[in-house]
Design a protein around this motif. Sequence first.
Motif, PDB file in Angstrom:
ATOM      1  N   MET A 200     -16.064 -57.348 -28.020  1.00  0.00           N
ATOM      2  CA  MET A 200     -16.704 -58.545 -28.555  1.00  0.00           C
ATOM      3  C   MET A 200     -16.242 -58.697 -29.998  1.00  0.00           C
ATOM      4  O   MET A 200     -16.809 -58.104 -30.908  1.00  0.00           O
ATOM      5  CB  MET A 200     -18.226 -58.411 -28.461  1.00  0.00           C
ATOM      6  CG  MET A 200     -18.744 -58.430 -27.030  1.00  0.00           C
ATOM      7  SD  MET A 200     -20.444 -57.828 -26.844  1.00  0.00           S
ATOM      8  CE  MET A 200     -20.120 -56.063 -26.691  1.00  0.00           C
ATOM      9  N   SER A 201     -15.192 -59.472 -30.182  1.00  0.00           N
ATOM     10  CA  SER A 201     -14.536 -59.560 -31.492  1.00  0.00           C
ATOM     11  C   SER A 201     -14.569 -60.992 -32.016  1.00  0.00           C
ATOM     12  O   SER A 201     -15.214 -61.865 -31.448  1.00  0.00           O
ATOM     13  CB  SER A 201     -13.092 -59.060 -31.384  1.00  0.00           C
ATOM     14  OG  SER A 201     -12.380 -59.804 -30.417  1.00  0.00           O
ATOM     15  N   GLY A 202     -13.874 -61.215 -33.155  1.00  0.00           N
ATOM     16  CA  GLY A 202     -13.788 -62.541 -33.737  1.00  0.00           C
ATOM     17  C   GLY A 202     -14.745 -62.802 -34.876  1.00  0.00           C
ATOM     18  O   GLY A 202     -14.809 -63.919 -35.392  1.00  0.00           O
ATOM     19  N   TRP A 230     -24.671 -63.021 -27.262  1.00  0.00           N
ATOM     20  CA  TRP A 230     -23.874 -62.665 -26.082  1.00  0.00           C
ATOM     21  C   TRP A 230     -24.733 -62.600 -24.830  1.00  0.00           C
ATOM     22  O   TRP A 230     -25.843 -62.060 -24.858  1.00  0.00           O
ATOM     23  CB  TRP A 230     -23.193 -61.315 -26.308  1.00  0.00           C
ATOM     24  CG  TRP A 230     -22.200 -61.311 -27.425  1.00  0.00           C
ATOM     25  CD1 TRP A 230     -22.425 -60.966 -28.725  1.00  0.00           C
ATOM     26  CD2 TRP A 230     -20.816 -61.675 -27.348  1.00  0.00           C
ATOM     27  NE1 TRP A 230     -21.273 -61.086 -29.466  1.00  0.00           N
ATOM     28  CE2 TRP A 230     -20.264 -61.522 -28.641  1.00  0.00           C
ATOM     29  CE3 TRP A 230     -19.981 -62.100 -26.303  1.00  0.00           C
ATOM     30  CZ2 TRP A 230     -18.938 -61.790 -28.916  1.00  0.00           C
ATOM     31  CZ3 TRP A 230     -18.658 -62.374 -26.579  1.00  0.00           C
ATOM     32  CH2 TRP A 230     -18.139 -62.215 -27.872  1.00  0.00           C
ATOM     33  N   PRO A 231     -24.221 -63.102 -23.687  1.00  0.00           N
ATOM     34  CA  PRO A 231     -24.979 -63.051 -22.435  1.00  0.00           C
ATOM     35  C   PRO A 231     -24.836 -61.707 -21.734  1.00  0.00           C
ATOM     36  O   PRO A 231     -23.741 -61.162 -21.623  1.00  0.00           O
ATOM     37  CB  PRO A 231     -24.335 -64.169 -21.605  1.00  0.00           C
ATOM     38  CG  PRO A 231     -22.912 -64.223 -22.095  1.00  0.00           C
ATOM     39  CD  PRO A 231     -22.943 -63.848 -23.551  1.00  0.00           C
ATOM     40  N   PHE A 232     -25.959 -61.183 -21.257  1.00  0.00           N
ATOM     41  CA  PHE A 232     -25.956 -59.911 -20.533  1.00  0.00           C
ATOM     42  C   PHE A 232     -26.707 -60.023 -19.205  1.00  0.00           C
ATOM     43  O   PHE A 232     -27.198 -59.030 -18.692  1.00  0.00           O
ATOM     44  CB  PHE A 232     -26.608 -58.818 -21.393  1.00  0.00           C
ATOM     45  CG  PHE A 232     -25.655 -58.171 -22.370  1.00  0.00           C
ATOM     46  CD1 PHE A 232     -25.051 -56.952 -22.083  1.00  0.00           C
ATOM     47  CD2 PHE A 232     -25.362 -58.792 -23.565  1.00  0.00           C
ATOM     48  CE1 PHE A 232     -24.182 -56.362 -22.987  1.00  0.00           C
ATOM     49  CE2 PHE A 232     -24.493 -58.220 -24.485  1.00  0.00           C
ATOM     50  CZ  PHE A 232     -23.901 -56.993 -24.183  1.00  0.00           C
ATOM     51  N   MET A 239     -18.544 -59.706 -20.385  1.00  0.00           N
ATOM     52  CA  MET A 239     -17.114 -59.724 -20.080  1.00  0.00           C
ATOM     53  C   MET A 239     -16.709 -61.038 -19.412  1.00  0.00           C
ATOM     54  O   MET A 239     -17.294 -61.454 -18.411  1.00  0.00           O
ATOM     55  CB  MET A 239     -16.762 -58.527 -19.188  1.00  0.00           C
ATOM     56  CG  MET A 239     -16.858 -57.184 -19.907  1.00  0.00           C
ATOM     57  SD  MET A 239     -16.372 -55.778 -18.875  1.00  0.00           S
ATOM     58  CE  MET A 239     -17.802 -55.620 -17.821  1.00  0.00           C
ATOM     59  N   GLY A 240     -15.719 -61.709 -19.996  1.00  0.00           N
ATOM     60  CA  GLY A 240     -15.228 -62.970 -19.476  1.00  0.00           C
ATOM     61  C   GLY A 240     -16.104 -64.157 -19.796  1.00  0.00           C
ATOM     62  O   GLY A 240     -15.870 -65.255 -19.277  1.00  0.00           O
TER      63      GLY A 240
END
Length: 324
Positions: A200-202, A230-232, A239-240
Amino acid sequence: MPTIAPFELSGHCIAAAYLWDSPFFALADGTVHRLDHGAHSSNPHDGLLCAARTPAGDQLITGGEDGKVTATDRSGATTVLAEYPGKWITCVAAGPQGAVAFATGRAAMVRKSDGTLVEFQEQRTVEGLAFAPKGMRIAAARYNGVSLHWAGLQTEPVDLDWKGAHTLVTFSPDGKYLVSSMQENALHGWRLKDGKHMRMSGYPAKVKSLSWSAKGKWLASSGAPAAIVWPFSGKDGPMGKAPLELGTRGDTTVTCVACHPTDDAVAIGYGDGMITVARISDGKEAVLRRGGRGAVSTMGWSRRGVQLVFGTETGDCGVADLTA
Protein backbone atom coordinates in the motif's frame (compact mmCIF):
# COMPACT_ATOMS: atom_id res chain seq x y z
CA MET A 1 -22.85 22.59 15.20
CA PRO A 2 -20.31 20.79 17.37
CA THR A 3 -18.86 22.78 20.26
CA ILE A 4 -15.20 22.84 21.28
CA ALA A 5 -14.06 22.98 24.90
CA PRO A 6 -10.39 24.03 24.65
CA PHE A 7 -7.84 22.73 27.14
CA GLU A 8 -4.57 24.62 26.80
CA LEU A 9 -1.50 22.63 27.87
CA SER A 10 2.21 23.10 27.32
CA GLY A 11 4.15 20.76 25.03
CA HIS A 12 3.58 17.84 22.68
CA CYS A 13 0.49 15.75 23.43
CA ILE A 14 1.43 12.09 22.90
CA ALA A 15 -2.02 10.64 23.60
CA ALA A 16 -5.53 11.93 24.14
CA ALA A 17 -8.09 9.32 25.15
CA TYR A 18 -11.24 8.70 27.12
CA LEU A 19 -11.05 6.50 30.20
CA TRP A 20 -14.75 5.77 30.59
CA ASP A 21 -16.27 9.25 30.53
CA SER A 22 -13.19 11.31 31.42
CA PRO A 23 -10.79 12.85 28.86
CA PHE A 24 -7.09 12.17 29.51
CA PHE A 25 -4.08 13.87 27.95
CA ALA A 26 -0.53 12.42 28.18
CA LEU A 27 2.23 14.91 27.38
CA ALA A 28 5.85 14.41 26.37
CA ASP A 29 7.06 16.15 29.53
CA GLY A 30 5.77 13.20 31.57
CA THR A 31 2.52 14.69 32.88
CA VAL A 32 -0.93 13.15 32.52
CA HIS A 33 -3.90 15.53 32.71
CA ARG A 34 -7.56 14.64 33.10
CA LEU A 35 -10.85 16.50 33.04
CA ASP A 36 -13.20 15.23 35.74
CA HIS A 37 -15.19 17.97 37.51
CA GLY A 38 -12.23 20.25 36.93
CA ALA A 39 -8.68 19.79 35.67
CA HIS A 40 -6.30 17.40 37.46
CA SER A 41 -2.76 16.27 36.71
CA SER A 42 -0.12 13.77 37.78
CA ASN A 43 3.52 13.14 36.90
CA PRO A 44 4.03 9.43 36.25
CA HIS A 45 7.20 9.96 34.15
CA ASP A 46 10.28 12.06 33.76
CA GLY A 47 9.73 12.31 30.00
CA LEU A 48 6.97 10.32 28.31
CA LEU A 49 7.48 8.57 24.97
CA CYS A 50 4.44 6.40 24.27
CA ALA A 51 0.94 5.58 25.46
CA ALA A 52 -1.90 3.15 24.75
CA ARG A 53 -5.42 2.82 26.14
CA THR A 54 -6.47 -0.62 27.37
CA PRO A 55 -9.17 -2.45 25.37
CA ALA A 56 -11.61 -2.00 28.25
CA GLY A 57 -10.94 1.74 28.29
CA ASP A 58 -10.20 1.75 32.02
CA GLN A 59 -6.44 2.50 32.00
CA LEU A 60 -3.84 4.45 30.07
CA ILE A 61 -0.55 2.56 29.72
CA THR A 62 2.50 4.81 29.32
CA GLY A 63 6.25 4.36 28.81
CA GLY A 64 8.95 6.91 29.39
CA GLU A 65 12.54 8.08 29.22
CA ASP A 66 12.84 7.12 32.89
CA GLY A 67 12.53 3.41 32.08
CA LYS A 68 9.11 3.10 33.69
CA VAL A 69 5.96 1.47 32.37
CA THR A 70 2.92 2.78 34.23
CA ALA A 71 -0.85 2.36 34.27
CA THR A 72 -3.06 5.35 35.07
CA ASP A 73 -6.66 4.55 35.96
CA ARG A 74 -9.73 6.71 35.47
CA SER A 75 -9.33 8.25 38.95
CA GLY A 76 -5.84 9.44 37.99
CA ALA A 77 -4.05 6.94 40.24
CA THR A 78 -0.82 5.60 38.74
CA THR A 79 0.74 2.15 39.21
CA VAL A 80 4.28 1.28 38.10
CA LEU A 81 4.09 -1.99 36.14
CA ALA A 82 7.79 -2.33 35.30
CA GLU A 83 10.97 -0.32 35.67
CA TYR A 84 14.24 -0.46 33.73
CA PRO A 85 16.52 2.33 35.03
CA GLY A 86 18.70 3.86 32.36
CA LYS A 87 16.53 2.53 29.51
CA TRP A 88 13.95 4.22 27.32
CA ILE A 89 10.54 2.56 26.91
CA THR A 90 9.92 3.35 23.25
CA CYS A 91 6.56 1.67 22.61
CA VAL A 92 3.71 0.09 24.55
CA ALA A 93 0.61 -1.94 23.73
CA ALA A 94 -2.35 -3.05 25.81
CA GLY A 95 -3.82 -6.48 25.23
CA PRO A 96 -6.39 -9.01 26.43
CA GLN A 97 -6.58 -10.44 29.95
CA GLY A 98 -4.83 -7.41 31.43
CA ALA A 99 -1.61 -8.03 29.50
CA VAL A 100 0.74 -5.18 28.60
CA ALA A 101 3.60 -5.22 26.10
CA PHE A 102 6.49 -2.78 25.98
CA ALA A 103 9.88 -2.49 24.37
CA THR A 104 13.30 -1.09 25.10
CA GLY A 105 16.00 -1.42 22.46
CA ARG A 106 15.92 -4.89 20.94
CA ALA A 107 13.92 -6.42 23.78
CA ALA A 108 10.14 -6.76 23.78
CA MET A 109 8.39 -7.76 26.99
CA VAL A 110 4.89 -8.96 27.78
CA ARG A 111 3.68 -8.41 31.33
CA LYS A 112 0.79 -10.68 32.24
CA SER A 113 -1.94 -9.71 34.70
CA ASP A 114 -0.23 -11.66 37.50
CA GLY A 115 2.94 -9.62 37.05
CA THR A 116 5.04 -12.27 35.33
CA LEU A 117 7.23 -11.08 32.45
CA VAL A 118 7.98 -12.86 29.18
CA GLU A 119 10.86 -11.42 27.13
CA PHE A 120 11.56 -11.69 23.42
CA GLN A 121 14.84 -10.60 21.86
CA GLU A 122 14.90 -9.18 18.34
CA GLN A 123 17.92 -8.71 16.08
CA ARG A 124 17.04 -5.05 15.57
CA THR A 125 15.38 -2.31 17.63
CA VAL A 126 11.67 -2.83 18.27
CA GLU A 127 9.75 0.16 16.87
CA GLY A 128 6.13 -0.88 17.36
CA LEU A 129 4.01 -3.46 19.20
CA ALA A 130 0.47 -4.79 18.83
CA PHE A 131 -1.61 -7.56 20.37
CA ALA A 132 -3.72 -9.87 18.25
CA PRO A 133 -7.46 -9.42 18.93
CA LYS A 134 -7.64 -12.86 20.55
CA GLY A 135 -5.08 -14.81 22.51
CA MET A 136 -1.65 -13.78 23.75
CA ARG A 137 0.00 -13.23 20.40
CA ILE A 138 2.19 -10.16 20.01
CA ALA A 139 3.59 -8.49 16.89
CA ALA A 140 6.89 -6.60 17.07
CA ALA A 141 7.78 -4.22 14.22
CA ARG A 142 11.48 -3.88 13.45
CA TYR A 143 13.88 -3.31 10.58
CA ASN A 144 13.13 -5.64 7.64
CA GLY A 145 9.80 -6.89 8.93
CA VAL A 146 7.60 -7.95 11.84
CA SER A 147 8.01 -10.83 14.30
CA LEU A 148 5.04 -12.72 15.75
CA HIS A 149 5.39 -14.28 19.21
CA TRP A 150 3.13 -16.30 21.49
CA ALA A 151 3.55 -14.95 25.02
CA GLY A 152 2.51 -18.16 26.75
CA LEU A 153 4.27 -20.74 24.58
CA GLN A 154 7.88 -21.77 24.05
CA THR A 155 7.74 -21.61 20.27
CA GLU A 156 9.87 -20.01 17.59
CA PRO A 157 8.63 -16.66 16.30
CA VAL A 158 7.02 -16.31 12.91
CA ASP A 159 9.01 -13.80 10.86
CA LEU A 160 7.13 -11.70 8.32
CA ASP A 161 9.89 -10.19 6.24
CA TRP A 162 9.86 -7.12 4.02
CA LYS A 163 12.91 -4.94 3.46
CA GLY A 164 12.91 -1.54 5.12
CA ALA A 165 12.17 -0.01 8.50
CA HIS A 166 8.77 -0.89 10.00
CA THR A 167 7.51 1.48 12.72
CA LEU A 168 3.82 1.05 13.55
CA VAL A 169 2.03 -2.31 13.47
CA THR A 170 -1.62 -3.31 13.81
CA PHE A 171 -3.79 -6.44 13.53
CA SER A 172 -7.13 -6.27 11.78
CA PRO A 173 -10.00 -6.73 14.27
CA ASP A 174 -10.78 -10.19 12.84
CA GLY A 175 -7.13 -11.24 13.15
CA LYS A 176 -6.80 -12.11 9.47
CA TYR A 177 -4.36 -9.36 8.48
CA LEU A 178 -1.34 -7.56 9.86
CA VAL A 179 -0.36 -4.10 8.60
CA SER A 180 2.75 -2.06 9.33
CA SER A 181 3.73 1.52 8.62
CA MET A 182 7.13 2.00 7.01
CA GLN A 183 9.82 4.65 6.97
CA GLU A 184 9.50 4.72 3.18
CA ASN A 185 6.12 6.53 3.09
CA ALA A 186 4.16 3.30 2.64
CA LEU A 187 2.17 0.62 4.39
CA HIS A 188 2.89 -3.07 4.07
CA GLY A 189 0.53 -5.89 4.97
CA TRP A 190 0.39 -9.65 5.26
CA ARG A 191 -2.54 -12.04 5.03
CA LEU A 192 -1.74 -14.22 8.01
CA LYS A 193 -3.20 -17.51 6.80
CA ASP A 194 -0.66 -17.75 3.97
CA GLY A 195 1.76 -14.83 4.45
CA LYS A 196 0.70 -13.16 1.20
CA HIS A 197 2.06 -9.63 0.86
CA MET A 198 -0.02 -6.48 0.47
CA ARG A 199 1.70 -3.31 -0.74
CA MET A 200 0.00 0.00 0.00
CA SER A 201 2.18 2.80 -1.34
CA GLY A 202 1.93 6.27 -2.88
CA TYR A 203 1.93 8.34 0.30
CA PRO A 204 3.72 11.71 0.07
CA ALA A 205 4.58 11.61 3.80
CA LYS A 206 5.20 9.02 6.52
CA VAL A 207 2.13 7.28 7.91
CA LYS A 208 2.07 8.02 11.64
CA SER A 209 -1.55 7.18 12.42
CA LEU A 210 -3.69 4.11 11.67
CA SER A 211 -7.25 3.30 12.77
CA TRP A 212 -9.63 0.44 11.99
CA SER A 213 -13.32 1.05 11.42
CA ALA A 214 -15.80 -0.33 13.93
CA LYS A 215 -16.39 -3.61 12.08
CA GLY A 216 -12.88 -3.88 10.67
CA LYS A 217 -13.91 -3.39 7.03
CA TRP A 218 -11.75 -0.29 6.58
CA LEU A 219 -8.29 0.87 7.65
CA ALA A 220 -7.83 4.65 7.79
CA SER A 221 -4.38 6.19 7.57
CA SER A 222 -2.62 9.56 7.67
CA GLY A 223 0.30 10.75 5.52
CA ALA A 224 -1.49 12.39 2.58
CA PRO A 225 -3.64 15.46 1.83
CA ALA A 226 -6.63 13.19 2.56
CA ALA A 227 -7.35 10.32 4.92
CA ILE A 228 -6.43 7.23 2.89
CA VAL A 229 -8.94 4.48 3.73
CA TRP A 230 -8.20 0.94 2.53
CA PRO A 231 -10.91 -1.73 2.06
CA PHE A 232 -10.54 -4.99 3.97
CA SER A 233 -13.97 -6.53 3.43
CA GLY A 234 -12.99 -9.20 0.88
CA LYS A 235 -10.85 -12.30 1.26
CA ASP A 236 -7.89 -10.53 -0.38
CA GLY A 237 -8.07 -7.36 1.71
CA PRO A 238 -6.98 -4.27 -0.24
CA MET A 239 -5.12 -6.21 -2.93
CA GLY A 240 -6.21 -5.01 -6.37
CA LYS A 241 -8.47 -2.32 -4.89
CA ALA A 242 -8.09 1.44 -4.75
CA PRO A 243 -8.42 3.19 -1.40
CA LEU A 244 -10.96 5.87 -0.59
CA GLU A 245 -9.73 9.43 -0.08
CA LEU A 246 -11.72 11.32 2.55
CA GLY A 247 -11.42 14.92 3.67
CA THR A 248 -9.09 16.01 0.87
CA ARG A 249 -7.37 19.36 1.32
CA GLY A 250 -4.81 20.99 -0.93
CA ASP A 251 -2.96 23.06 1.64
CA THR A 252 -2.00 20.63 4.42
CA THR A 253 -1.51 16.96 5.30
CA VAL A 254 -3.57 14.57 7.41
CA THR A 255 -1.58 13.87 10.58
CA CYS A 256 -4.02 11.78 12.63
CA VAL A 257 -7.07 9.55 12.09
CA ALA A 258 -9.54 8.00 14.53
CA CYS A 259 -12.42 5.80 13.40
CA HIS A 260 -15.76 6.12 15.17
CA PRO A 261 -16.43 3.36 17.75
CA THR A 262 -19.79 2.27 16.26
CA ASP A 263 -20.35 3.94 12.86
CA ASP A 264 -18.39 3.78 9.61
CA ALA A 265 -16.97 7.28 9.99
CA VAL A 266 -13.52 8.66 10.70
CA ALA A 267 -12.24 11.76 12.47
CA ILE A 268 -9.47 13.42 10.47
CA GLY A 269 -6.86 15.71 12.01
CA TYR A 270 -4.62 17.94 9.90
CA GLY A 271 -1.25 19.64 10.10
CA ASP A 272 -2.82 23.03 10.75
CA GLY A 273 -4.94 21.81 13.67
CA MET A 274 -8.19 21.45 11.75
CA ILE A 275 -10.42 18.43 12.52
CA THR A 276 -13.23 17.05 10.38
CA VAL A 277 -15.31 13.89 10.51
CA ALA A 278 -16.17 12.03 7.29
CA ARG A 279 -18.64 9.25 6.59
CA ILE A 280 -16.98 6.35 4.78
CA SER A 281 -20.02 5.35 2.70
CA ASP A 282 -20.41 8.62 0.81
CA GLY A 283 -17.54 10.88 1.94
CA LYS A 284 -19.87 13.44 3.52
CA GLU A 285 -17.89 15.71 5.85
CA ALA A 286 -18.52 17.93 8.84
CA VAL A 287 -16.01 20.34 10.33
CA LEU A 288 -15.42 19.82 14.05
CA ARG A 289 -12.60 22.35 14.49
CA ARG A 290 -11.45 25.10 12.16
CA GLY A 291 -7.80 25.00 13.14
CA GLY A 292 -5.38 25.99 15.84
CA ARG A 293 -1.77 25.95 16.94
CA GLY A 294 0.16 22.92 15.77
CA ALA A 295 -0.57 19.65 13.99
CA VAL A 296 -3.14 17.26 15.44
CA SER A 297 -1.09 14.46 17.03
CA THR A 298 -3.75 12.32 18.73
CA MET A 299 -7.53 11.84 18.93
CA GLY A 300 -9.88 9.51 20.78
CA TRP A 301 -13.65 8.97 20.82
CA SER A 302 -15.85 8.63 23.87
CA ARG A 303 -17.58 5.29 24.44
CA ARG A 304 -20.82 6.39 22.75
CA GLY A 305 -19.01 8.28 20.02
CA VAL A 306 -20.56 11.67 20.80
CA GLN A 307 -17.40 13.40 22.04
CA LEU A 308 -13.92 13.50 20.55
CA VAL A 309 -10.86 14.35 22.61
CA PHE A 310 -7.82 15.68 20.75
CA GLY A 311 -4.27 16.87 21.28
CA THR A 312 -1.67 18.63 19.16
CA GLU A 313 2.09 18.89 18.94
CA THR A 314 1.95 22.23 20.78
CA GLY A 315 -0.43 21.27 23.61
CA ASP A 316 -3.44 22.93 21.95
CA CYS A 317 -5.89 20.31 23.25
CA GLY A 318 -9.59 20.02 23.89
CA VAL A 319 -12.87 18.16 23.52
CA ALA A 320 -15.32 18.36 20.62
CA ASP A 321 -18.94 17.68 21.60
CA LEU A 322 -21.08 16.45 18.70
CA THR A 323 -24.34 16.57 20.70
CA ALA A 324 -24.45 20.37 20.78
